[in-house]
Design a protein around this motif. Structure first.
Motif, PDB file in Angstrom:
ATOM      1  N   VAL A  33       0.883  -1.156   0.000  1.00  0.00           N
ATOM      2  CA  VAL A  33       0.000   0.000   0.000  1.00  0.00           C
ATOM      3  C   VAL A  33       0.925   1.211   0.000  1.00  0.00           C
ATOM      4  O   VAL A  33       1.805   1.328   0.863  1.00  0.00           O
ATOM      5  N   LEU A 188     -11.276   4.119  13.135  1.00  0.00           N
ATOM      6  CA  LEU A 188     -10.442   5.254  12.745  1.00  0.00           C
ATOM      7  C   LEU A 188      -9.924   6.000  13.966  1.00  0.00           C
ATOM      8  O   LEU A 188      -8.772   6.458  13.998  1.00  0.00           O
ATOM      9  N   ASP A 195      -1.422   6.338  15.754  1.00  0.00           N
ATOM     10  CA  ASP A 195      -0.476   7.176  15.014  1.00  0.00           C
ATOM     11  C   ASP A 195       0.205   8.179  15.939  1.00  0.00           C
ATOM     12  O   ASP A 195       1.415   8.431  15.830  1.00  0.00           O
ATOM     13  N   ASN A 222      -9.171  -3.732   5.739  1.00  0.00           N
ATOM     14  CA  ASN A 222      -8.808  -2.335   5.980  1.00  0.00           C
ATOM     15  C   ASN A 222      -7.313  -2.103   5.746  1.00  0.00           C
ATOM     16  O   ASN A 222      -6.515  -2.056   6.685  1.00  0.00           O
ATOM     17  N   ARG A 224      -5.612   0.426   5.247  1.00  0.00           N
ATOM     18  CA  ARG A 224      -5.065   1.590   5.971  1.00  0.00           C
ATOM     19  C   ARG A 224      -4.403   1.184   7.278  1.00  0.00           C
ATOM     20  O   ARG A 224      -3.499   1.863   7.774  1.00  0.00           O
TER      21      ARG A 224
END
Length: 397
Positions: A33, A188, A195, A222, A224
């Motif tokens: 990715v 999320l 993060d 997912n 991400r």
């Protein structure tokens, strides 16, 4: 098998070729990715979800897994003792754990609280080794791990130990609360918290090699969340972690375990006969009963007992080929056995094979079918399978 005796009237067939294939499929899901590909950690905790620790781990490695993960230290040490040489992470222990043995075996260890870092540092000093540690952050699951507010002070101590040569902070990780619902707002939110934790660790001077957050569900649904490493568990064994979205085949997975048994007693009984404890099931016609020598001591959920007409029991496949049919457990699941109502025209005999679950490709029952019958999840069905049921390994290299 705990009795160490070769005969048992039931067996779990574990297809190691399926495990290898599943890991290859998972590696494809973790393909690049934004130009970056995540490594695969095959989670083999809980005796490889009931499939057998060492054979399953070897199959996963041959399928392309570069890491193995265990919750318990004993399983991580067993992998090393069996000759598995790749990276292994273990993460669940209490004060006083044998961390020196973990370091001597070159096993990465998670730290989820200040006391854990203190004990890892002490073990490193005692054994004269540098501990490879992964910091576990609680990003919203509310389970094991450091809360974000505690992370800055913890990182100061960890990086100081790193500067002293006692630890290397090689990883940071967390776990989702709602990964099986990819659009849930917490997914999320947890990633954003993660993060921020990664940035804190990097600024503090941690020598991060891997950042990992994705379990089976996130690995499959997912991208991400893949970061440097994904940690599939259930999917390694060919089961879907998101059955409400799609079954295993949609993700290129193949269930690795088939649970089968040989019929014991087969007998005819008249209409109105009570079956098993408390007569929760009563025959409605003259019929044939078949006894399957598996019960809750083998891990068959008692919640999958059957009564008429309101609660069909767990599904069992009897017969072969075009004559095969799926019947429900009749009456209470007992400690060592369960009963099937084979019907008035049954042709089955004692010794005939029955299948409780398999890959479902022949229309037979699956692990997910048993989970639905018991009101639980597929994870529980395979991991609760008792150790007295022999594992028979197919597809070995």
């Amino acid at each position: 098998m705990s009795t160490n005796y070769p005969y048992y009237p039931a067996r779990a067939l574990v297809d190691l070729a399926a495990i290898r294939s599943n890991v290859r499929a998972l590696a494809a899901h973790a393909a690049p990715v934004a130009g970056r590909s995540a490594q695969v950690m095959a989670v083999v905790k809980a005796d490889a979800y009931g499939h057998g620790l060492v054979p399953s781990a070897r199959a996963a490695v041959r399928g392309g897994a570069t890491w193995l993960g265990t919750a318990q230290i004993a399983e991580a040490l067993a992998l090393r003792a069996a000759g598995l040489t790749g990276r292994i992470l273990t993460w669940l222990y209490a004060p006083g754990a044998p961390l020196g043995d973990v370091l001597d075996a070159d096993i990465d260890v998670s730290v989820a609280a200040p006391w854990a870092l203190t004990e890892v540092v002490a073990a490193a000093r005692e054994r004269g080794r540098t501990a490879r540690v992964h910091i576990k952050v609680d990003t919203g699951l509310g389970r094991n791990g450091l809360l974000p507010a505690a992370l800055p002070a913890f990182l100061a101590g960890a990086v100081a130990a790193q500067s002293a040569g006692l630890v290397e902070v090689v990883g940071i990780w967390s776990h989702f609360a709602f990964a099986d619902d990819p659009t849930h707002p917490t997914v999320l939110a947890q990633a954003d918290t993660f993060d921020a934790a990664v940035r804190l660790a990097e600024r503090a001077g941690a020598h991060l090699e891997v950042r990992h957050l994705a379990n089976s569900a996130a690995t499959l649904t997912n991208p991400r969340m893949h970061y440097d490493l994904v940690r599939p568990g259930l999917a390694v064994y060919g089961l879907s972690p998101v059955p409400d979205l799609a079954g295993p085949q949609a993700y290129g997975l193949r269930p690795a375990m088939t649970l089968e048994a040989s019929l014991a007693t087969v007998k005819t009984v008249p209409a109105g006969s009570g079956v098993s404890y408390a007569h929760a099931y009563t025959t409605t016609q003259d019929t044939t009963l078949g006894v399957v020598p598996l019960g809750y001591a083998d891990g068959i959920p008692r919640h999958a007992s059957g009564s008429l007409p309101d609660h069909p029991g767990g599904p069992v496949r009897v017969g072969t080929g075009g004559a095969a049919r799926t019947l429900a457990v009749a009456g209470r699941v007992c400690m060592d056995q369960l009963v099937l109502d084979l019907g008035p025209d049954a042709a089955e005999q004692a010794g005939d094979r029955v299948v409780l679950f398999g890959d479902g490709l022949d229309g037979g029952p699956t692990v997910q079918d048993w989970a639905d019958a018991a009101g639980t999840i597929s994870y529980e069905i395979t991991t609760r399978l008792g150790d007295r049921v022999p594992r028979v390994y197919l597809g070995q290299d």
